[in-house]
Design a protein around this motif. Structure first.
Motif, PDB file in Angstrom:
ATOM      1  N   GLU A  34      -9.333  10.989  14.830  1.00 17.34           N
ATOM      2  CA  GLU A  34     -10.744  11.398  14.749  1.00 17.34           C
ATOM      3  C   GLU A  34     -11.074  12.457  15.798  1.00 17.34           C
ATOM      4  O   GLU A  34     -11.905  13.334  15.566  1.00 17.34           O
ATOM      5  N   ASP A  35     -10.431  12.359  16.977  1.00 18.50           N
ATOM      6  CA  ASP A  35     -10.638  13.364  18.028  1.00 18.50           C
ATOM      7  C   ASP A  35     -10.140  14.730  17.563  1.00 18.50           C
ATOM      8  O   ASP A  35     -10.779  15.756  17.804  1.00 18.50           O
ATOM      9  N   ILE A  36      -8.996  14.728  16.907  1.00 14.86           N
ATOM     10  CA  ILE A  36      -8.401  15.975  16.426  1.00 14.86           C
ATOM     11  C   ILE A  36      -9.319  16.622  15.388  1.00 14.86           C
ATOM     12  O   ILE A  36      -9.604  17.822  15.454  1.00 14.86           O
ATOM     13  N   ILE A  37      -9.796  15.820  14.461  1.00 16.30           N
ATOM     14  CA  ILE A  37     -10.684  16.336  13.417  1.00 16.30           C
ATOM     15  C   ILE A  37     -11.965  16.883  14.033  1.00 16.30           C
ATOM     16  O   ILE A  37     -12.438  17.958  13.665  1.00 16.30           O
ATOM     17  N   TYR A  38     -12.509  16.169  15.007  1.00 12.76           N
ATOM     18  CA  TYR A  38     -13.732  16.626  15.672  1.00 12.76           C
ATOM     19  C   TYR A  38     -13.517  17.991  16.323  1.00 12.76           C
ATOM     20  O   TYR A  38     -14.356  18.895  16.185  1.00 12.76           O
ATOM     21  N   VAL A  39     -12.394  18.168  16.995  1.00  8.07           N
ATOM     22  CA  VAL A  39     -12.091  19.451  17.639  1.00  8.07           C
ATOM     23  C   VAL A  39     -11.936  20.553  16.588  1.00  8.07           C
ATOM     24  O   VAL A  39     -12.424  21.674  16.782  1.00  8.07           O
ATOM     25  N   LEU A  40     -11.290  20.261  15.472  1.00 11.96           N
ATOM     26  CA  LEU A  40     -11.135  21.280  14.434  1.00 11.96           C
ATOM     27  C   LEU A  40     -12.477  21.674  13.826  1.00 11.96           C
ATOM     28  O   LEU A  40     -12.673  22.823  13.427  1.00 11.96           O
ATOM     29  N   LEU A  41     -13.408  20.747  13.762  1.00 10.55           N
ATOM     30  CA  LEU A  41     -14.724  21.038  13.185  1.00 10.55           C
ATOM     31  C   LEU A  41     -15.676  21.712  14.174  1.00 10.55           C
ATOM     32  O   LEU A  41     -16.648  22.337  13.765  1.00 10.55           O
ATOM     33  N   THR A  42     -15.397  21.583  15.470  1.00 12.47           N
ATOM     34  CA  THR A  42     -16.336  22.105  16.475  1.00 12.47           C
ATOM     35  C   THR A  42     -15.721  23.136  17.419  1.00 12.47           C
ATOM     36  O   THR A  42     -16.448  23.788  18.161  1.00 12.47           O
ATOM     37  N   GLY A  43     -14.399  23.275  17.384  1.00 11.58           N
ATOM     38  CA  GLY A  43     -13.709  24.136  18.346  1.00 11.58           C
ATOM     39  C   GLY A  43     -13.634  25.589  17.919  1.00 11.58           C
ATOM     40  O   GLY A  43     -14.309  26.029  16.985  1.00 11.58           O
ATOM     41  N   LYS A  44     -12.764  26.337  18.634  1.00  9.55           N
ATOM     42  CA  LYS A  44     -12.579  27.751  18.329  1.00  9.55           C
ATOM     43  C   LYS A  44     -11.116  28.130  18.499  1.00  9.55           C
ATOM     44  O   LYS A  44     -10.370  27.478  19.237  1.00  9.55           O
TER      45      LYS A  44
END
Length: 105
Positions: A34-44
């Motif tokens: 879930e952390d990985i998905i969150y970063v992919l949805l909010t990161g750059k």
């Protein structure tokens, strides 16, 4: 070339797979899928590896820790996640977004 919006589309449409290496490395660092998905949805995207059709995505997890996620877009139908890791202050600067001179590549 891939853009962060396309990465988000892969994630939102559930067209991605983790390499077993990514899961192993994530577990070592206490990172959940879930952390990985969150970063992919909010990161750059902070680095591009054109020859390998890969990018490095930076973001912060919900707990505030930084995370790097490597995304492979060599297949147009699915995105692969080869590895993830919590970046080291020894190798990264500028809030973990720029590799220090002489850092690994």
């Amino acid at each position: 070339m891939i853009y962060i919006e396309e990465i988000r589309d892969f994630v939102q449409n559930e067209k991605y797979e983790f390499y077993s290496h990514a899961i192993t490395e994530a577990k070592k660092d206490g990172v959940e899928p879930e952390d990985i998905i969150y970063v992919l949805l909010t990161g750059k995207i902070i680095e591009r590896y054109h020859r390998r059709h890969r990018v490095l995505v930076y973001g912060t997890m919900l707990n505030g820790l930084p995370l790097h996620v490597v995304c492979d877009y060599s297949d147009e139908d699915i995105m692969y996640i080869p590895t993830v890791y919590i970046p080291s202050e020894r190798e990264w600067t500028n809030n973990y977004q720029r590799r220090k001179k002489g850092g690994k590549r």
